[in-house]
Design a protein around this motif. Structure first.
Motif, PDB file in Angstrom:
ATOM      1  N   SER A  91      43.607  40.400  36.269  1.00 47.30           N
ATOM      2  CA  SER A  91      43.780  40.003  37.664  1.00 47.30           C
ATOM      3  C   SER A  91      42.431  39.719  38.322  1.00 47.30           C
ATOM      4  CB  SER A  91      44.519  41.110  38.431  1.00 47.30           C
ATOM      5  OG  SER A  91      44.650  40.788  39.787  1.00 47.30           O
ATOM      6  N   THR A  92      41.420  40.512  37.984  1.00 51.05           N
ATOM      7  CA  THR A  92      40.090  40.304  38.562  1.00 51.05           C
ATOM      8  C   THR A  92      39.478  39.005  38.059  1.00 51.05           C
ATOM      9  OG1 THR A  92      39.774  42.700  38.707  1.00 51.05           O
ATOM     10  CG2 THR A  92      37.812  41.313  38.893  1.00 51.05           C
ATOM     11  N   TRP A  93      39.576  38.753  36.754  1.00 47.14           N
ATOM     12  CA  TRP A  93      39.076  37.475  36.220  1.00 47.14           C
ATOM     13  C   TRP A  93      39.792  36.300  36.889  1.00 47.14           C
ATOM     14  CZ3 TRP A  93      34.675  37.282  33.892  1.00 47.14           C
ATOM     15  CH2 TRP A  93      34.259  38.256  32.967  1.00 47.14           C
ATOM     16  N   ASP A  94      41.107  36.413  37.063  1.00 42.94           N
ATOM     17  CA  ASP A  94      41.870  35.331  37.703  1.00 42.94           C
ATOM     18  C   ASP A  94      41.411  35.102  39.138  1.00 42.94           C
ATOM     19  OD1 ASP A  94      43.356  35.012  35.399  1.00 42.94           O
ATOM     20  OD2 ASP A  94      45.114  36.095  36.136  1.00 42.94           O
ATOM     21  N   LYS A  95      41.166  36.188  39.852  1.00 39.31           N
ATOM     22  CA  LYS A  95      40.706  36.070  41.237  1.00 39.31           C
ATOM     23  C   LYS A  95      39.336  35.398  41.299  1.00 39.31           C
ATOM     24  CE  LYS A  95      39.680  38.807  45.377  1.00 39.31           C
ATOM     25  NZ  LYS A  95      39.627  40.181  45.963  1.00 39.31           N
ATOM     26  N   ILE A  96      38.449  35.776  40.385  1.00 39.76           N
ATOM     27  CA  ILE A  96      37.120  35.169  40.332  1.00 39.76           C
ATOM     28  C   ILE A  96      37.234  33.675  40.052  1.00 39.76           C
ATOM     29  CG2 ILE A  96      34.965  35.052  39.007  1.00 39.76           C
ATOM     30  CD1 ILE A  96      35.120  37.447  40.894  1.00 39.76           C
ATOM     31  N   ALA A  97      38.073  33.312  39.085  1.00 36.53           N
ATOM     32  CA  ALA A  97      38.238  31.898  38.732  1.00 36.53           C
ATOM     33  C   ALA A  97      38.734  31.083  39.915  1.00 36.53           C
ATOM     34  CB  ALA A  97      39.194  31.762  37.553  1.00 36.53           C
ATOM     35  N   THR A  98      39.583  31.684  40.738  1.00 39.90           N
ATOM     36  CA  THR A  98      40.140  30.987  41.899  1.00 39.90           C
ATOM     37  C   THR A  98      39.132  30.895  43.040  1.00 39.90           C
ATOM     38  OG1 THR A  98      42.383  31.699  41.344  1.00 39.90           O
ATOM     39  CG2 THR A  98      41.982  31.030  43.622  1.00 39.90           C
ATOM     40  N   LYS A 128      35.749  31.418  42.979  1.00 44.38           N
ATOM     41  CA  LYS A 128      34.411  30.924  42.666  1.00 44.38           C
ATOM     42  C   LYS A 128      34.423  29.566  41.971  1.00 44.38           C
ATOM     43  CE  LYS A 128      32.157  35.465  42.585  1.00 44.38           C
ATOM     44  NZ  LYS A 128      31.225  36.370  41.861  1.00 44.38           N
ATOM     45  N   GLY A 129      35.588  28.921  41.939  1.00 45.68           N
ATOM     46  CA  GLY A 129      35.669  27.584  41.361  1.00 45.68           C
ATOM     47  C   GLY A 129      35.589  27.553  39.852  1.00 45.68           C
ATOM     48  N   GLY A 130      35.818  28.688  39.226  1.00 40.78           N
ATOM     49  CA  GLY A 130      35.701  28.819  37.778  1.00 40.78           C
ATOM     50  C   GLY A 130      35.063  30.158  37.477  1.00 40.78           C
ATOM     51  N   ILE A 131      34.519  30.290  36.287  1.00 37.72           N
ATOM     52  CA  ILE A 131      33.877  31.550  35.901  1.00 37.72           C
ATOM     53  C   ILE A 131      32.513  31.254  35.301  1.00 37.72           C
ATOM     54  CG2 ILE A 131      33.965  33.517  34.317  1.00 37.72           C
ATOM     55  CD1 ILE A 131      37.012  33.508  34.669  1.00 37.72           C
ATOM     56  N   GLY A 132      31.488  31.861  35.890  1.00 41.22           N
ATOM     57  CA  GLY A 132      30.140  31.775  35.350  1.00 41.22           C
ATOM     58  C   GLY A 132      29.641  33.164  35.043  1.00 41.22           C
ATOM     59  N   ILE A 133      29.317  33.422  33.779  1.00 43.72           N
ATOM     60  CA  ILE A 133      28.834  34.740  33.397  1.00 43.72           C
ATOM     61  C   ILE A 133      27.932  34.608  32.179  1.00 43.72           C
ATOM     62  CG2 ILE A 133      30.853  35.259  31.947  1.00 43.72           C
ATOM     63  CD1 ILE A 133      30.532  38.220  32.935  1.00 43.72           C
ATOM     64  N   ILE A 190      32.803  42.865  36.884  1.00 43.63           N
ATOM     65  CA  ILE A 190      33.174  41.450  36.815  1.00 43.63           C
ATOM     66  C   ILE A 190      32.705  40.717  38.062  1.00 43.63           C
ATOM     67  CG2 ILE A 190      35.110  39.823  36.705  1.00 43.63           C
ATOM     68  CD1 ILE A 190      36.642  42.008  35.105  1.00 43.63           C
ATOM     69  N   THR A 191      32.934  41.303  39.215  1.00 42.39           N
ATOM     70  CA  THR A 191      32.552  40.666  40.480  1.00 42.39           C
ATOM     71  C   THR A 191      31.046  40.484  40.579  1.00 42.39           C
ATOM     72  OG1 THR A 191      34.488  41.666  41.562  1.00 42.39           O
ATOM     73  CG2 THR A 191      32.728  40.823  42.984  1.00 42.39           C
TER      74      THR A 191
END
Length: 328
Positions: A267-274, A276-281, A320-321
């Motif tokens: 759920s946290t990864w999904d929220k970040i993707a939504t 932040k326009g994607g996921i950068g890590i 994650i955040t």
């Protein structure tokens, strides 16, 4: 090759992406309602058939070199016992979680493995964009009808790659075939620091009387003379053969103890993707994301009783955040 993000590499990626083929098949024509429903149910049956208990064989072979200065590495075969469970099925979305069961010194150990999400007629897919980042890519509207996306996630539920395609039957064999997708290096390659730094690939999934196979056609790409160039072709055949002659219960017990924790992580990864326009890590060759080891360790601590679930979820959410960035 040192892993880094730069405008130079971003430009190379953009050039290759713009010139690579995107569409594997033409749009699917409209079908009668009954035919549409039958095809949808057949697709679902094939996806759900990938759940079960299996003995897995991973067969990897670099074959054709496209760079005359490169020497293909030797064929590699490995395997193990893998449990695949349906952890979500809402009709148009199916989520399958893989878990490896390993016996070390007489003790069974569980390694949370990859995850695959299937979505029917998606509007967009989270795809690999460049090193350390994944972005949303729209699926052309005319290409959505009757098709499924598959998004593959790593052991810590961070993204790996995504693609979309259709189920088809040829020669009496039914399979799903993806579009061309970009993928980051697998750990087995990344730790060798090779001259290539990503894959351009087509994935196929098909069921068999004994289980199912995942067939990959990987074009390994690397920077050369100011552009991304092909280095070597790799063929990967992952065979999942039905088998339950191992401690399947250990995997189910692990999942029962950690599923709420991993649901919160997803759920946290999904929220970040939504948001932040994607996921950068940041990723490292040996471990994947820089927070992967800790996320997995906390799941083990929940199982052993060393850590309370609520505390683990709070720490995972913060990790994650704090370690992801906005994709612009």
């Amino acid at each position: 090759m040192k892993i880094r993000t730069s405008k130079f590499y971003a430009g190379l990626f953009a050039l290759a992406y713009a010139t690579s083929p995107a569409l594997a098949h033409p749009p699917i024509a409209e079908r009668a309602v009954a035919d549409e429903k039958a095809a949808f149910e057949a697709d679902r049956a094939d996806i759900l058939a990938m759940a079960g208990n299996f003995k897995v064989r991973f067969d990897m072979q670099e074959s054709t070199r496209w760079d005359a200065s490169y020497t293909p590495i030797d064929k590699k075969i490995s395997g193990g016992n893998e449990v695949v469970r349906v952890i979500e099925d809402s009709g148009r979305k199916i989520v399958l979680q893989h878990m490896l069961v390993i016996n070390a010194d007489g003790k069974d150990m569980i390694i949370k493995h990859w995850r695959q999400d299937w979505e029917y007629e998606p509007a967009k897919v989270l795809v690999y964009a460049d090193r350390h980042q994944w972005k949303w890519e729209d699926v052309p509207e005319r290409m959505r009808r009757g098709r499924w996306s598959q998004t593959v996630w790593q052991v810590d539920d961070s993204p790996r790659y995504g693609g979309w395609g259709q189920f088809e039957e040829q020669g009496g064999v039914r399979r799903w075939r993806s579009n061309w997708t970009w993928r980051p290096l697998a750990r087995r390659d990344a730790v060798r620091n090779p001259v290539y730094d990503r894959y351009l690939a087509i994935n196929r999934h098909q069921t068999s009387p004994d289980g199912w196979i995942h067939w990959q056609d990987n074009l390994k790409m690397g920077p050369k003379d100011g552009k991304l160039s092909p280095v070597v072709q790799e063929y990967v055949l992952n065979s999942y053969t039905k088998f339950d002659g191992y401690n399947v219960k250990a995997a189910d017990d692990y999942w029962a103890a950690t599923k709420a924790y991993w649901a919160a992580v997803r759920s946290t990864w999904d929220k970040i993707a939504t948001t932040k326009g994607g996921i950068g890590i940041q990723e490292e060759a040996e471990t994947g994301t820089i927070i992967s080891a800790r996320l997995l360790e906390m799941a083990d601590d929940i199982v052993s009783g060393k850590m309370k679930q609520d505390k683990a979820i709070a720490e995972a959410t913060k990790l994650i955040t704090d370690n992801t960035k906005v994709i612009g």
